[in-house]
Structure formats: structure tokens, C-alpha cells
Design a protein around this motif. Structure first.
Motif, PDB file in Angstrom:
ATOM      1  N   UNK A   4      40.094  73.492  51.126  1.00 41.95           N
ATOM      2  CA  UNK A   4      41.293  74.335  51.068  1.00 41.95           C
ATOM      3  C   UNK A   4      40.948  75.696  50.475  1.00 41.95           C
ATOM      4  N   UNK A   5      40.161  75.715  49.414  1.00 37.72           N
ATOM      5  CA  UNK A   5      39.766  76.974  48.795  1.00 37.72           C
ATOM      6  C   UNK A   5      38.976  77.845  49.772  1.00 37.72           C
ATOM      7  N   UNK A   6      38.047  77.218  50.485  1.00 32.04           N
ATOM      8  CA  UNK A   6      37.238  77.958  51.453  1.00 32.04           C
ATOM      9  C   UNK A   6      38.136  78.567  52.532  1.00 32.04           C
ATOM     10  N   UNK A   7      39.072  77.771  53.033  1.00 35.20           N
ATOM     11  CA  UNK A   7      39.966  78.246  54.083  1.00 35.20           C
ATOM     12  C   UNK A   7      40.851  79.389  53.591  1.00 35.20           C
ATOM     13  N   UNK A   8      41.388  79.257  52.378  1.00 30.97           N
ATOM     14  CA  UNK A   8      42.259  80.299  51.826  1.00 30.97           C
ATOM     15  C   UNK A   8      41.502  81.604  51.615  1.00 30.97           C
ATOM     16  N   UNK A   9      40.339  81.511  50.991  1.00 32.84           N
ATOM     17  CA  UNK A   9      39.563  82.715  50.706  1.00 32.84           C
ATOM     18  C   UNK A   9      39.062  83.388  51.980  1.00 32.84           C
ATOM     19  N   UNK A  10      38.866  82.604  53.048  1.00 32.59           N
ATOM     20  CA  UNK A  10      38.425  83.184  54.315  1.00 32.59           C
ATOM     21  C   UNK A  10      39.554  83.908  55.032  1.00 32.59           C
ATOM     22  N   UNK A  11      40.808  83.661  54.572  1.00 32.57           N
ATOM     23  CA  UNK A  11      41.981  84.308  55.165  1.00 32.57           C
ATOM     24  C   UNK A  11      42.553  85.404  54.261  1.00 32.57           C
ATOM     25  N   UNK A  12      41.706  85.958  53.416  1.00 28.97           N
ATOM     26  CA  UNK A  12      42.068  87.084  52.538  1.00 28.97           C
ATOM     27  C   UNK A  12      42.990  86.705  51.384  1.00 28.97           C
ATOM     28  N   UNK A  13      43.198  85.399  51.159  1.00 26.11           N
ATOM     29  CA  UNK A  13      43.864  84.971  49.938  1.00 26.11           C
ATOM     30  C   UNK A  13      42.826  84.934  48.818  1.00 26.11           C
ATOM     31  N   UNK A  14      43.243  85.187  47.602  1.00 30.49           N
ATOM     32  CA  UNK A  14      42.367  85.018  46.445  1.00 30.49           C
ATOM     33  C   UNK A  14      42.766  83.711  45.766  1.00 30.49           C
TER      34      UNK A  14
END
Length: 216
Positions: A4-14
Motif C-alpha cells: 500500500x505504501x509503495x502504491x501510494x508513494x508512486x501516485x504522488x501521495x506522501x
């Protein structure tokens, strides 16, 4: 969690992840997030207990929370939403759906200026501060009771069906019965005392806030 963290950070979420509640609380003291993704089955402390602590603390009570859990029964969803979660996404789920839920919750819970207050007689409500006064006495409401009251006060005189209230407060994904709305409104009226009379039952349709609301 790592996926989930990887997916979020790859979508410009911090995004940051924490294995234990104690780590999360320590990070929360340093930085207030825009949104929290919360599991329920955790070491040290159950997720619902964490959610209640978030909602009870003035510094964190307005942070939107989405529960991500393998507990997928209707009872679990109702418990999570009634405890103050803004959305509930059972596992397994797709990342695109998670991104959509996050964006929807952030839109729905966009902060209003902390000075904004709605008044009807002796009833005063500060939406951004989640504060309610009746005759200058603060009233403790559950998150859902508060959201229902804000919905009424921002739509004075408008008849709202049970389905409309359910969609606006619990979200369109909520599959529970509309009698949940009746239960929450009954307890809300009781807590508001004489001001509870502002919430009028429209037979066969739903409810209407009949007080004269002033915004300042």
C-alpha cells in the motif's frame, strides 16, 4: 502495508507506515497527516480503540480516517463507521479503488475555516472544530451525530430523506438499513435537549431542520 505504501508513494501521495500503534502515536506528535489509513487487527491495541482515541483528542479529531480491514461483515463495517471512520474498505481491495476512496474522503472532509459557526436559537455549531454548544454548554456528540447535525444546519428547511442522510453521512457504499439513521437522530435529539425540537420528522419521507439558521 509495504505494498500500500509503495502504491501510494508512486501516485504522488506522501505516505508513511507503522507496524505498531506506539510508533504511529509518536509520529502523530510530530506531524498531523491529511488522512489516516487504519487496520483493525494490530499488535498492542485494536484499531477501533485507536480510532476512538483519534476522535477524542482535539488535535486529531478532524483527521479523516479510512479503515482497511479483513473484517468484512456488515456488523464490522457498522462498528467502524459508527466509531468515527469516514470510510471502510474490506480486504482484499484494488489500488485504484483505494485511490478513489481516498480522493472522495478528502473532498468530503475538506476543512472549513475554524471561525465558521452556525446558530439556531441557543444552538451553536462549529463544523471545523467539531464543537456544539446548547445554551453555552458544550454537548458531546458521536462523529455520526455531529455530521447529521451539520447536514441539517447547512440545509435548513430542506426535507432530507433517510436515504439522502445515509448517503451523505455514511457514504454511498454503506449497505446498512436506513433505520440506523432513525436511531442516531433519536439520540441526537435527546442530547440537544429543547433544541432537539428543531429536527422535525416528515412522515413517510424523512427529516427537516426547522430552525432559522444563521452562518457567521
Amino acid at each position: 502495508r509495504d505494498f500500500v505504501l509503495y502504491a501510494l508513494n508512486s501516485q504522488s501521495f506522501e505516505a508513511q507506515g507503522f507496524e505498531r500503534p506506539s510508533q504511529f502515536y509518536a509520529a502523530l506528535e510530530k506531524q498531523k497527516p491529511d488522512l489516516i489509513l487504519l487496520d483493525l487487527m494490530l499488535p498492542e491495541e485494536d484499531g477501533l480503540s485507536i480510532l476512538k482515541r483519534i476522535r477524542q483528542h482535539s488535535a486529531t479529531r478532524t483527521i479523516p480516517v479510512i479503515i482497511l480491514s479483513a473484517r468484512d461483515t456488515e456488523f464490522d463495517k457498522v462498528m467502524g463507521l459508527d466509531a468515527g471512520a469516514d470510510d471502510y474498505l474490506p480486504k482484499p481491495f484494488g489500488m485504484l479503488e483505494l485511490f478513489s476512496r481516498i480522493r472522495a474522503v478528502l473532498r468530503r472532509t475538506a476543512q472549513t475555516p475554524s471561525q465558521e459557526v452556525y446558530r439556531a436559537g441557543s444552538l451553536q455549531v462549529w463544523p471545523a472544530r467539531r464543537k456544539v454548544l446548547v445554551e453555552d454548554h458544550e454537548i458531546a456528540l458521536t462523529p455520526k451525530e455531529f455530521e447529521i447535525l451539520c447536514l441539517f444546519m447547512t440545509n435548513p428547511g430542506l426535507v432530507l430523506s433517510r436515504g439522502q442522510i445515509q448517503d451523505r453521512v455514511w457514504g454511498m457504499e454503506y449497505l446498512g438499513e436506513t433505520r440506523t439513521v432513525d436511531v442516531h437522530i433519536r439520540t441526537l435529539r435527546q442530547k440537544l435537549g429543547a433544541c432537539g425540537e428543531y429536527i422535525e420528522t416528515v412522515r413517510g419521507v424523512g427529516y427537516r431542520f426547522q430552525g432559522s439558521t444563521k452562518k457567521s
